[in-house]
Design a protein around this motif. Structure first.
Motif, PDB file in Angstrom:
ATOM      1  N   ASN A 255      38.064  12.343  14.229  1.00  0.00           N
ATOM      2  CA  ASN A 255      38.973  11.866  15.272  1.00  0.00           C
ATOM      3  C   ASN A 255      40.017  10.920  14.702  1.00  0.00           C
ATOM      4  N   VAL A 256      41.274  11.100  15.078  1.00  0.00           N
ATOM      5  CA  VAL A 256      42.366  10.214  14.694  1.00  0.00           C
ATOM      6  C   VAL A 256      42.928   9.622  15.992  1.00  0.00           C
ATOM      7  N   ILE A 257      42.799   8.313  16.133  1.00  0.00           N
ATOM      8  CA  ILE A 257      43.183   7.622  17.366  1.00  0.00           C
ATOM      9  C   ILE A 257      44.348   6.690  17.048  1.00  0.00           C
ATOM     10  N   PRO A 258      45.452   6.766  17.796  1.00  0.00           N
ATOM     11  CA  PRO A 258      46.602   5.909  17.500  1.00  0.00           C
ATOM     12  C   PRO A 258      46.329   4.440  17.824  1.00  0.00           C
ATOM     13  N   ALA A 259      46.993   3.558  17.101  1.00  0.00           N
ATOM     14  CA  ALA A 259      46.886   2.114  17.364  1.00  0.00           C
ATOM     15  C   ALA A 259      47.292   1.849  18.802  1.00  0.00           C
ATOM     16  N   GLY A 260      46.551   0.972  19.467  1.00  0.00           N
ATOM     17  CA  GLY A 260      46.855   0.601  20.840  1.00  0.00           C
ATOM     18  C   GLY A 260      46.220   1.493  21.889  1.00  0.00           C
ATOM     19  N   PHE A 261      45.535   2.547  21.479  1.00  0.00           N
ATOM     20  CA  PHE A 261      44.921   3.475  22.426  1.00  0.00           C
ATOM     21  C   PHE A 261      43.757   2.796  23.140  1.00  0.00           C
ATOM     22  N   ASP A 262      43.654   3.007  24.449  1.00  0.00           N
ATOM     23  CA  ASP A 262      42.553   2.487  25.265  1.00  0.00           C
ATOM     24  C   ASP A 262      41.854   3.682  25.898  1.00  0.00           C
ATOM     25  N   SER A 263      40.597   3.872  25.580  1.00  0.00           N
ATOM     26  CA  SER A 263      39.861   5.043  26.068  1.00  0.00           C
ATOM     27  C   SER A 263      39.441   4.914  27.518  1.00  0.00           C
ATOM     28  N   GLY A 264      39.485   3.703  28.064  1.00  0.00           N
ATOM     29  CA  GLY A 264      38.918   3.488  29.388  1.00  0.00           C
ATOM     30  C   GLY A 264      37.400   3.519  29.303  1.00  0.00           C
TER      31      GLY A 264
ATOM     32  N   VAL B 222      46.874  -2.033  13.657  1.00  0.00           N
ATOM     33  CA  VAL B 222      48.294  -1.755  13.419  1.00  0.00           C
ATOM     34  C   VAL B 222      48.514  -0.319  12.946  1.00  0.00           C
ATOM     35  N   SER B 223      47.435   0.380  12.657  1.00  0.00           N
ATOM     36  CA  SER B 223      47.527   1.793  12.277  1.00  0.00           C
ATOM     37  C   SER B 223      46.405   2.546  12.984  1.00  0.00           C
ATOM     38  N   GLU B 224      46.355   3.845  12.770  1.00  0.00           N
ATOM     39  CA  GLU B 224      45.354   4.671  13.439  1.00  0.00           C
ATOM     40  C   GLU B 224      43.934   4.276  13.036  1.00  0.00           C
ATOM     41  N   THR B 225      43.008   4.611  13.916  1.00  0.00           N
ATOM     42  CA  THR B 225      41.590   4.476  13.628  1.00  0.00           C
ATOM     43  C   THR B 225      41.044   5.886  13.460  1.00  0.00           C
ATOM     44  N   ILE B 226      40.272   6.085  12.414  1.00  0.00           N
ATOM     45  CA  ILE B 226      39.665   7.379  12.145  1.00  0.00           C
ATOM     46  C   ILE B 226      38.155   7.199  12.186  1.00  0.00           C
ATOM     47  N   PHE B 227      37.494   8.039  12.974  1.00  0.00           N
ATOM     48  CA  PHE B 227      36.039   7.961  13.023  1.00  0.00           C
ATOM     49  C   PHE B 227      35.443   9.350  13.210  1.00  0.00           C
ATOM     50  N   LEU B 228      34.184   9.452  12.812  1.00  0.00           N
ATOM     51  CA  LEU B 228      33.426  10.687  12.973  1.00  0.00           C
ATOM     52  C   LEU B 228      32.475  10.540  14.153  1.00  0.00           C
ATOM     53  N   GLN B 229      32.334  11.606  14.923  1.00  0.00           N
ATOM     54  CA  GLN B 229      31.280  11.711  15.925  1.00  0.00           C
ATOM     55  C   GLN B 229      30.304  12.744  15.389  1.00  0.00           C
ATOM     56  N   VAL B 230      29.036  12.358  15.282  1.00  0.00           N
ATOM     57  CA  VAL B 230      28.026  13.226  14.680  1.00  0.00           C
ATOM     58  C   VAL B 230      26.824  13.308  15.628  1.00  0.00           C
ATOM     59  N   PRO B 231      26.841  14.268  16.563  1.00  0.00           N
ATOM     60  CA  PRO B 231      25.710  14.416  17.483  1.00  0.00           C
ATOM     61  C   PRO B 231      24.440  14.822  16.738  1.00  0.00           C
ATOM     62  N   THR B 232      23.324  14.316  17.218  1.00  0.00           N
ATOM     63  CA  THR B 232      22.044  14.687  16.617  1.00  0.00           C
ATOM     64  C   THR B 232      21.568  16.025  17.161  1.00  0.00           C
ATOM     65  N   LYS B 233      20.812  16.710  16.359  1.00  0.00           N
ATOM     66  CA  LYS B 233      20.269  18.004  16.760  1.00  0.00           C
ATOM     67  C   LYS B 233      19.334  17.804  17.958  1.00  0.00           C
ATOM     68  N   ASP B 234      19.549  18.583  18.996  1.00  0.00           N
ATOM     69  CA  ASP B 234      18.734  18.551  20.216  1.00  0.00           C
ATOM     70  C   ASP B 234      18.733  17.173  20.888  1.00  0.00           C
ATOM     71  N   GLY B 235      19.775  16.367  20.633  1.00  0.00           N
ATOM     72  CA  GLY B 235      19.877  15.049  21.276  1.00  0.00           C
ATOM     73  C   GLY B 235      18.861  14.029  20.800  1.00  0.00           C
TER      74      GLY B 235
END
Length: 181
Positions: free
Chosen positions: A72-81, A140-153
């Motif tokens: 995921n690449v999220i721009p600076a200042g983004f608010d996900s709610g 001041v720049s983008e945030t990059i992160f990984l989402q890694v779901p576990t197998k079978d939750g």
């Protein structure tokens, strides 16, 4: 008073054995009574000496089986709610800054940056949390992160060190001490 060579060796190996038994601590976004909350977990899987080519002799721990991975690449200042995590998953911050908030507890926030405190586990799915959590990306720049779901939750086996707040920096010092020692 000078320490004998044998005492020095015993102290070194005693300290080394403690490091081998060290487990990974992570901040989790959990839920209790329908409200999301931060917790500090100690994973049950201990660090062990790696035998993998290229990193043999370093410390490693198993985080569990996973089902997929999203970059995921999220721009600076983004608010996900405010939102729930869609599934039980690892979050790994690679770049930037993310601030995680709780809608019903404004006294506690978690600021994540790359490194040891940038690994989190989220479990506040709609089944256990009415509202979830919020994310804001104030860098001041983008945030990059990984989402890694576990197998079978699956939720990794762990013990809760703190059920009313995130892990604090001192919860990471044992392994950091080994790596820099």
């Amino acid at each position: 008073m000078a320490m004998s060579l044998s005492s020095l060796y015993l102290s070194f190996f005693a300290a080394f054995d403690v490091v081998l038994a060290t487990s990974l601590n992570v901040t989790a976004i959990g839920a209790k009574d329908g409200n999301s909350r931060f917790e500090c977990w100690e994973l049950d899987a201990p660090f062990v000496s790696s035998s993998q080519t290229g990193i043999a002799g370093s410390q490693t721990t198993f985080l569990g089986d996973v089902s997929n991975i999203t970059y995921n690449v999220i721009p600076a200042g983004f608010d996900s709610g405010v939102h729930n995590t869609p599934r039980n998953q690892w979050i790994v911050v690679l770049n930037g800054l993310a601030v995680i908030t709780l809608p019903d507890n404004s006294s506690v926030t978690v600021a994540t940056t790359p490194g040891e405190m940038g690994l989190l586990f989220a479990t506040d799915t709609p089944e256990v949390s009415r509202e979830g959590h919020g994310n804001y990306f104030p860098g001041v720049s983008e945030t990059i992160f990984l989402q890694v779901p576990t197998k079978d939750g699956a939720i990794p086996e762990h013990k809760v060190l703190n059920d009313d707040g995130p892990c604090t920096p001192n919860k990471y010092t044992a392994l950091r001490g080994w790596a820099t020692g």
